[in-house]
Scaffold this motif. Structure first.
Motif, PDB file in Angstrom:
ATOM      1  N   UNK A   1       9.827 122.822  14.439  1.00 60.00           N
ATOM      2  CA  UNK A   1      10.906 121.847  14.575  1.00 60.00           C
ATOM      3  C   UNK A   1      10.507 120.499  14.008  1.00 60.00           C
ATOM      4  N   UNK A   2       9.323 119.999  14.419  1.00 59.45           N
ATOM      5  CA  UNK A   2       8.877 118.691  13.926  1.00 59.45           C
ATOM      6  C   UNK A   2       8.584 118.716  12.442  1.00 59.45           C
ATOM      7  N   UNK A   3       8.137 119.871  11.934  1.00 63.65           N
ATOM      8  CA  UNK A   3       7.821 119.982  10.503  1.00 63.65           C
ATOM      9  C   UNK A   3       9.049 119.745   9.634  1.00 63.65           C
ATOM     10  N   UNK A   4      10.231 119.961  10.197  1.00 66.56           N
ATOM     11  CA  UNK A   4      11.469 119.804   9.429  1.00 66.56           C
ATOM     12  C   UNK A   4      12.100 118.422   9.590  1.00 66.56           C
ATOM     13  N   UNK A   5      11.477 117.550  10.372  1.00 68.19           N
ATOM     14  CA  UNK A   5      12.042 116.220  10.625  1.00 68.19           C
ATOM     15  C   UNK A   5      11.503 115.220   9.608  1.00 68.19           C
ATOM     16  N   UNK A   6      12.362 114.590   8.821  1.00 65.87           N
ATOM     17  CA  UNK A   6      11.907 113.571   7.867  1.00 65.87           C
ATOM     18  C   UNK A   6      11.139 112.459   8.590  1.00 65.87           C
ATOM     19  N   UNK A   7      10.012 112.087   8.030  1.00 68.09           N
ATOM     20  CA  UNK A   7       9.203 111.046   8.634  1.00 68.09           C
ATOM     21  C   UNK A   7       8.170 111.560   9.621  1.00 68.09           C
ATOM     22  N   UNK A   8       8.280 112.835   9.983  1.00 71.74           N
ATOM     23  CA  UNK A   8       7.291 113.463  10.849  1.00 71.74           C
ATOM     24  C   UNK A   8       6.607 114.586  10.060  1.00 71.74           C
ATOM     25  N   UNK A   9       7.180 115.780  10.102  1.00 73.69           N
ATOM     26  CA  UNK A   9       6.665 116.875   9.290  1.00 73.69           C
ATOM     27  C   UNK A   9       5.209 117.217   9.585  1.00 73.69           C
ATOM     28  N   UNK A  10       4.620 117.955   8.657  1.00 76.91           N
ATOM     29  CA  UNK A  10       3.217 118.343   8.821  1.00 76.91           C
ATOM     30  C   UNK A  10       2.299 117.135   8.706  1.00 76.91           C
ATOM     31  N   UNK A  11       2.796 116.045   8.094  1.00 76.71           N
ATOM     32  CA  UNK A  11       1.975 114.832   8.003  1.00 76.71           C
ATOM     33  C   UNK A  11       1.647 114.293   9.390  1.00 76.71           C
ATOM     34  N   UNK A  12       2.581 114.450  10.347  1.00 73.34           N
ATOM     35  CA  UNK A  12       2.294 114.016  11.717  1.00 73.34           C
ATOM     36  C   UNK A  12       1.115 114.794  12.281  1.00 73.34           C
ATOM     37  N   UNK A  13       1.116 116.106  12.080  1.00 70.95           N
ATOM     38  CA  UNK A  13       0.026 116.933  12.598  1.00 70.95           C
ATOM     39  C   UNK A  13      -1.301 116.605  11.926  1.00 70.95           C
ATOM     40  N   UNK A  14      -1.251 116.300  10.642  1.00 69.17           N
ATOM     41  CA  UNK A  14      -2.476 115.901   9.946  1.00 69.17           C
ATOM     42  C   UNK A  14      -2.996 114.570  10.488  1.00 69.17           C
ATOM     43  N   UNK A  15      -2.086 113.628  10.708  1.00 70.48           N
ATOM     44  CA  UNK A  15      -2.489 112.326  11.256  1.00 70.48           C
ATOM     45  C   UNK A  15      -3.061 112.459  12.660  1.00 70.48           C
TER      46      UNK A  15
ATOM     47  N   UNK B   1       2.831 114.535  43.281  1.00 69.64           N
ATOM     48  CA  UNK B   1       1.915 113.406  43.434  1.00 69.64           C
ATOM     49  C   UNK B   1       0.881 113.248  42.341  1.00 69.64           C
ATOM     50  N   UNK B   2       0.941 114.081  41.303  1.00 63.27           N
ATOM     51  CA  UNK B   2      -0.030 113.979  40.208  1.00 63.27           C
ATOM     52  C   UNK B   2       0.202 112.686  39.420  1.00 63.27           C
ATOM     53  N   UNK B   3      -0.861 112.085  38.889  1.00 70.79           N
ATOM     54  CA  UNK B   3      -0.741 110.802  38.173  1.00 70.79           C
ATOM     55  C   UNK B   3      -0.279 110.999  36.728  1.00 70.79           C
ATOM     56  N   UNK B   4       0.914 111.548  36.537  1.00 72.22           N
ATOM     57  CA  UNK B   4       1.400 111.831  35.189  1.00 72.22           C
ATOM     58  C   UNK B   4       2.843 111.377  35.037  1.00 72.22           C
ATOM     59  N   UNK B   5       3.209 111.114  33.800  1.00 68.75           N
ATOM     60  CA  UNK B   5       4.590 110.804  33.443  1.00 68.75           C
ATOM     61  C   UNK B   5       4.969 111.650  32.240  1.00 68.75           C
ATOM     62  N   UNK B   6       6.272 111.889  32.078  1.00 70.08           N
ATOM     63  CA  UNK B   6       6.763 112.652  30.930  1.00 70.08           C
ATOM     64  C   UNK B   6       7.752 111.811  30.161  1.00 70.08           C
ATOM     65  N   UNK B   7       7.656 111.868  28.830  1.00 71.89           N
ATOM     66  CA  UNK B   7       8.499 111.062  27.955  1.00 71.89           C
ATOM     67  C   UNK B   7       9.264 111.974  26.993  1.00 71.89           C
ATOM     68  N   UNK B   8      10.560 111.701  26.828  1.00 70.59           N
ATOM     69  CA  UNK B   8      11.348 112.334  25.773  1.00 70.59           C
ATOM     70  C   UNK B   8      11.288 111.376  24.576  1.00 70.59           C
ATOM     71  N   UNK B   9      10.467 111.671  23.559  1.00 68.99           N
ATOM     72  CA  UNK B   9      10.255 110.725  22.458  1.00 68.99           C
ATOM     73  C   UNK B   9      11.537 110.337  21.731  1.00 68.99           C
ATOM     74  N   UNK B  10      11.531 109.154  21.168  1.00 71.50           N
ATOM     75  CA  UNK B  10      12.732 108.579  20.561  1.00 71.50           C
ATOM     76  C   UNK B  10      13.260 109.405  19.394  1.00 71.50           C
ATOM     77  N   UNK B  11      12.360 110.076  18.663  1.00 73.10           N
ATOM     78  CA  UNK B  11      12.812 110.870  17.514  1.00 73.10           C
ATOM     79  C   UNK B  11      13.546 112.148  17.948  1.00 73.10           C
ATOM     80  N   UNK B  12      13.337 112.543  19.206  1.00 72.97           N
ATOM     81  CA  UNK B  12      13.932 113.772  19.705  1.00 72.97           C
ATOM     82  C   UNK B  12      12.871 114.768  20.134  1.00 72.97           C
TER      83      UNK B  12
END
Length: 325
Positions: free
Chosen positions: A171-185, A226-237
């Motif tokens: 899914x992310x690989x098909x998003x402009x501005x993310x893609x496989x470059x995100x995984x490489x970064x 009670x676990x010390x965690x939070x979950x985020x829905x990132x802005x890109x989707x």
């Protein structure tokens, strides 16, 4: 003569009093153990004449087991309830699934089930970012995980071990501005990819890592405990898998299997998933506690047929970046 008739009548009555042998179903699933048991228990309570046994593992391992059984001429499962539509699309194309037009499909968006009735989504499981509350940065974007503050502190499940992780990468690989470059970064920033979502949850909740890509319900559940965690829905989707259900063409218990499909798609079955903390796939249902309003969650699109066609190459691409973990 009357005695003989009476004895025959009693004998016939005794046979009628014996309940019919319960049908037996075998479910192969990627649900967590407690969720698989709850799903089966709910179905058997509604269908006491049907017994369901289940086998649980990650989707790639479940599929490897099933394929080995098929090649050996002895598939054990009657039903699959596993991570993603792409996997079931492959089975459909291979002629391994049974078409069934469930009447419950009328309550679902057409994009969430196969038009020919080979498989149906049961829930929406998104992948976003979890972080430990002691982390220096509070991420809001996928790209935040490539920042210096996250160097060496990011973990994610491997698509080689998790169906949801594969769909997420595709899914992310098909998003402009993310893609496989995100995984490489991310790799260049010291991110690791291994195992499944449960390992990511454990690593971030314990503080071993600060950030993780993970399916939504795990950290949301743990936060409630009670676990010390939070979950985020990132802005890109976010990506989403829909944990579809499908019937194997080789089943010898088709009628019972169809009842299982109807149950998990029914309002009662969907309420069961809601209680377990999932976003129901059925229209008109509430969301679990801890989730934002549904219209605030941006779900990124994926085409099952295209993802299926690209799967082998996408796995090679991922392995080329992170290795074969």
């Amino acid at each position: 003569m009357k005695t003989i008739v009476s004895a025959a009548a009693l004998l016939a009555a005794s046979f009628l009093a014996v309940p019919a042998l319960a049908a037996n179903l075998v479910l192969y699933t990627s649900q967590p153990n407690e969720d698989a048991q709850a799903t089966v228990d709910g179905f058997m309570a509604a269908n006491p004449d049907i017994k369901v046994d289940w086998v649980r593992d990650g989707t790639p391992k479940i599929m490897a087991k099933l394929q080995a059984e098929i090649q050996g001429g002895n598939p054990v499962a009657d039903l699959l309830l596993i991570a993603d539509m792409v996997t079931l699309e492959r089975l459909k194309e291979d002629g391994k699934l049974l078409a069934y037009k469930s009447p419950e499909a009328a309550q679902y968006d057409a994009a969430l089930y196969d038009a020919d009735g080979y498989y149906y989504s049961t829930k929406l499981i998104t992948t976003g970012i979890m972080y430990n509350t002691s982390a220096e940065m509070k991420p809001a974007s996928w790209k935040d995980l490539t920042k210096p503050e996250a160097k060496g502190l990011v973990t994610m499940p491997s698509p080689l071990a998790s169906g949801a992780a594969l769909i997420h990468a595709q899914t992310l690989a098909a998003v402009p501005g993310l893609g496989w470059d995100l995984y490489k970064s991310l790799a260049e920033n010291g991110a690791i990819a291994a195992g499944g979502n449960g390992a990511v949850l454990k690593s971030v909740a314990s503080g071993e890592k600060a950030y993780g890509m993970v399916v939504d319900y795990l950290p949301i559940r743990e936060k409630a405990k009670g676990a010390p965690v939070e979950f985020v829905f990132p802005s890109e989707g976010v990506s989403a898998v829909t944990e579809p259900v499908g019937i194997l063409a080789s089943t010898k218990n088709a009628d019972a299997a169809k009842k299982f499909v109807d149950y998990v798609l029914s309002e009662k079955g969907q309420e069961g998933f809601l209680k377990l903390g999932y976003i129901p796939a059925r229209n008109g249902m509430k969301l679990p506690e801890g989730f934002p309003a549904r219209d605030t969650i941006k779900v990124l699109p994926i085409k099952a047929a295209d993802a299926l066609k690209n799967t082998d190459q996408d796995l090679k691409t991922f392995s080329g970046i992170y290795g074969s973990n």
